[in-house]
Design a protein around this motif. Structure first.
Motif, short mmCIF file in Angstrom:
data_model
loop_
_atom_site.label_atom_id
_atom_site.label_comp_id
_atom_site.label_asym_id
_atom_site.label_seq_id
_atom_site.Cartn_x
_atom_site.Cartn_y
_atom_site.Cartn_z
N ARG A 8 0.85 -1.19 0.00
CA ARG A 8 0.00 0.00 0.00
C ARG A 8 0.88 1.24 0.00
NH1 ARG A 8 -5.13 -1.16 2.31
NH2 ARG A 8 -5.28 1.04 2.72
N ASP A 10 -0.37 4.28 0.34
CA ASP A 10 -0.95 5.35 1.13
C ASP A 10 -0.96 5.02 2.62
OD1 ASP A 10 -2.72 3.32 0.86
OD2 ASP A 10 -4.49 4.59 0.61
N VAL A 11 -0.16 4.05 2.98
CA VAL A 11 -0.14 3.67 4.39
C VAL A 11 0.80 4.59 5.15
CG1 VAL A 11 0.56 1.90 6.00
CG2 VAL A 11 -0.71 1.28 3.98
N GLN A 12 0.33 5.12 6.21
CA GLN A 12 1.18 5.96 7.03
C GLN A 12 1.89 5.10 8.04
OE1 GLN A 12 -1.86 9.20 7.96
NE2 GLN A 12 0.16 10.05 8.29
N GLU A 14 2.51 5.19 11.12
CA GLU A 14 2.34 5.58 12.50
C GLU A 14 1.52 4.57 13.28
OE1 GLU A 14 -1.46 8.52 11.93
OE2 GLU A 14 0.53 9.40 12.20
N LYS A 15 0.93 3.65 12.62
CA LYS A 15 0.15 2.62 13.30
C LYS A 15 0.50 1.27 12.71
CE LYS A 15 -2.49 5.48 15.63
NZ LYS A 15 -2.50 5.55 17.08
N GLU A 36 -7.66 -7.69 3.80
CA GLU A 36 -7.06 -6.77 4.75
C GLU A 36 -7.69 -7.00 6.11
OE1 GLU A 36 -7.59 -2.80 3.57
OE2 GLU A 36 -6.67 -3.13 1.61
N LEU A 37 -6.88 -7.14 7.06
CA LEU A 37 -7.41 -7.28 8.41
C LEU A 37 -6.70 -6.29 9.30
CD1 LEU A 37 -7.57 -11.13 8.81
CD2 LEU A 37 -9.47 -9.57 8.61
N TRP A 38 -7.45 -5.47 9.92
CA TRP A 38 -6.85 -4.51 10.82
C TRP A 38 -6.68 -5.14 12.19
CZ3 TRP A 38 -5.23 -0.09 8.70
CH2 TRP A 38 -5.73 0.19 7.43
N GLU A 40 -7.54 -5.43 15.17
CA GLU A 40 -8.61 -5.06 16.11
C GLU A 40 -8.51 -5.91 17.36
OE1 GLU A 40 -10.82 -2.82 15.93
OE2 GLU A 40 -11.06 -2.24 13.84
N GLU A 45 -5.74 -13.76 16.00
CA GLU A 45 -7.07 -13.79 15.40
C GLU A 45 -7.00 -13.41 13.92
OE1 GLU A 45 -11.37 -11.74 16.17
OE2 GLU A 45 -9.99 -12.00 17.86
N LYS A 49 -7.99 -15.90 10.92
CA LYS A 49 -9.04 -15.56 9.96
C LYS A 49 -8.53 -15.69 8.53
CE LYS A 49 -11.65 -12.48 12.87
NZ LYS A 49 -11.70 -11.12 13.33
#
Lengths: 273, 261
Positions: A8, A10-12, A14-15, A36-38, A40, A45, A49
């Motif tokens: 990606r 456009d990924v920053q 910072e996270k 895509e899995l954020w 969470e 997990e 998934k």
């Protein structure tokens, strides 16, 4: 095995982001697509998934995997740029150049989970990612005009109309009935000698309709009654210029008064005009 | 009592999930909450565990039947709040009301009568999940509401859609004099870590602060995630996945609603 992978852009950084996608044969791509899995809940997990949606992981022979090079240290060494963990056909991409501890934790979890589920894991490093600020700034430059041009005042119509001080932007949202109500309110304020209150409303209407002779006339009268003769006369002159039938008479009366007595009329006298 | 309407003419922006999760979060704070499902898909009803096919009365009766009181349509849910459910029959109201005098104020009258009757069931908040599109049903919701929440995705088309919504709400004011005020814009499906979403939200926040002042953006964006989607199957996020970021964000936003009066 094809290893084409689009990171990606456009990924920053910072996270933490976990991004999973297949890099194997076409049928896999077609079947499982890009996922895509954020983060969470947990890395475990997320990986579970991703794996559960892919049939092939179930047939893996754990003895075939080499885990000896897959340590958290590898990740720390790769902290300067992008890096990702490959779990069989899936890339679990972790990127965060700002927080090495989180990255370490993330990959440790990924590593443990991969071992638990009997899949192979390795750490790779890509070229350093582009500076986030530049990507952000470029997008900001591109989108600023579009966002600034958005006309969203209607969403705030109720807020503008219910403010104690009238916002000129609110006038366009007044219904005919509400406009009449406001004009009546101004007249009542004038009659009750609250010239300042009346003037506030006339001024708002003038901002919306600067060529309205009536509002200039009423505004001029209110200013005269407030003792602001110069401004008041100017408003009355404007009303006259715009064709108000009484403005000329009032202006002349005030000027005659000043000529005769060397002063402007008192408020009580002006109220009679 | 505050009546909060969740509206956006664009579908799939998270109106239902936001309405219900905020409603449950507020109810968890001890407030009495009624959710009113005004979407003929009945998603808010399903999300709260009420099957659209199983309901005896629904919101369409409130709009169509002069003598049908609000109390009769209310059903309890297992999440500590009540619901006026909806199903596909609601769509009928858009046509049956066309020739009816005062058609835009049908719901408002029912709610006002409900308050005036001072029945046992009184609420601190009524939260209305609106249908996409500003039709007669949505107009009834907006004419009833005291507050408006606009859920929006940080995407270009969604932003442009917000302009259309603003235009329609402006028209509503010019024609019908509603009392609703914007409570806030709630960013949903935010992709954490993406520059694009961050730019969109930053620019929107700056524009709103510059033109209208502070406090019109909800303090927390709702991050998009698989958990949010999965909650559609089981029920409100804040109950079934209480610790995920989206649930935490909804709870903080619920606090924002309660504090902003």
């Amino acid at each position: 095995m094809a290893t084409a992978m689009t990171l990606r852009e456009d990924v920053q950084e910072e996270k933490i982001l976990i991004e999973i996608e297949t890099n194997s044969a076409e049928h896999s791509i077609r079947r499982s697509g890009r996922k895509e899995l954020w983060l969470e809940a947990s890395v475990e997990e997320a990986i579970k998934k991703s794996l559960s949606s892919h049939e092939r992981w179930k047939t893996i022979d754990p003895s075939a995997y080499d885990l000896e090079n897959n340590t958290v240290n590898d990740v720390h060494e790769a902290m300067q740029g992008r890096y990702y963990v490959v779990v069989n056909d899936f890339y679990v991409i972790a990127q965060d150049t700002l927080n090495s501890v989180k990255i370490g934790d993330l990959v440790k979890q990924a590593d443990d989970t991969a071992y638990k589920y009997g899949v192979r894991i390795r750490v790779q490093r890509d070229e350093p990612a582009k500076k986030v600020s530049s990507k952000y700034d470029v997008l900001r430059e591109e989108l600023k005009e579009m966002v600034d041009a958005l006309s969203i005042t209607g969403l705030f119509a109720g807020n503008l109309l219910q403010q104690t001080t009238i916002d000129p932007r609110a006038i366009e949202f007044l219904s005919g009935k509400a406009i009449n109500g406001l004009v009546t309110k101004a007249h009542n304020l004038f009659r009750n000698k609250d010239y300042k209150g009346a003037l506030e409303i006339y001024d708002v209407f003038l901002k919306v309709e600067p060529e309205n002779a009536d509002y200039h006339f009423l505004s001029g009268k209110a200013l005269i009654c407030l003792g602001e003769y110069e401004k008041g006369l100017q408003s009355l002159e404007d009303a006259k210029r715009l064709g108000h039938d009484k403005a000329g008479v009032v202006v002349q009366t005030i000027l005659d008064f000043r000529k005769q007595y060397g002063m402007y009329p008192l408020r009580e006298q002006a109220e009679l005009f | 009592m505050r009546v909060i309407c969740f509206a956006n003419q664009k579908g799939g922006v998270g109106k239902t999930i936001s309405c219900v999760n905020l409603a449950v979060s507020i109810a968890q704070q001890g407030q009495k909450v009624l959710v009113m499902d005004m979407d003929l898909q009945g998603n808010a009803s399903t999300y709260l565990g009420i099957k659209p096919g199983s309901i005896a009365y629904d919101t369409s009766l409130l709009l169509e039947d002069d003598n049908f009181p609000l109390e009769r349509a209310i059903v309890p849910t297992k999440y500590g709040l009540d619901l006026v459910p909806a199903n596909s029959t609601l769509g009928r109201a858009n046509t049956t009301l066309v020739g009816v005098l005062g058609r835009e104020n049908r719901l408002r009258e029912k709610v006002e009568n409900f308050i005036n009757r001072r029945s046992n069931k009184q609420y601190d908040y009524i939260m209305i999940d609106c249908c996409p599109d500003i039709n007669l049903i949505a107009t009834n919701a907006l004419m009833t509401a005291t507050d408006l929440v606009v859920p929006i995705q940080p995407k270009q088309f969604a932003m442009e859609g917000m302009s259309d919504l603003a235009s329609k709400i402006g028209d509503l004011y010019r024609k019908l004099d509603p009392k609703v005020k914007l409570l806030g814009i709630l960013v949903t499906m935010y992709r954490e870590g993406t520059a694009l979403d961050k730019v969109m939200v930053d620019l929107l926040r700056e524009k709103i602060e510059r033109e209208f002042g502070d406090g019109y953006m909800f303090p927390e964006v709702i991050r998009g995630s698989t958990v949010v989607s999965e909650s559609e199957k089981v029920g409100p996020l804040v109950v079934h996945y209480p610790d995920v970021p989206a649930s935490l964000a909804y709870r903080r936003n619920a606090q924002f609603i309660m504090e902003k009066n």
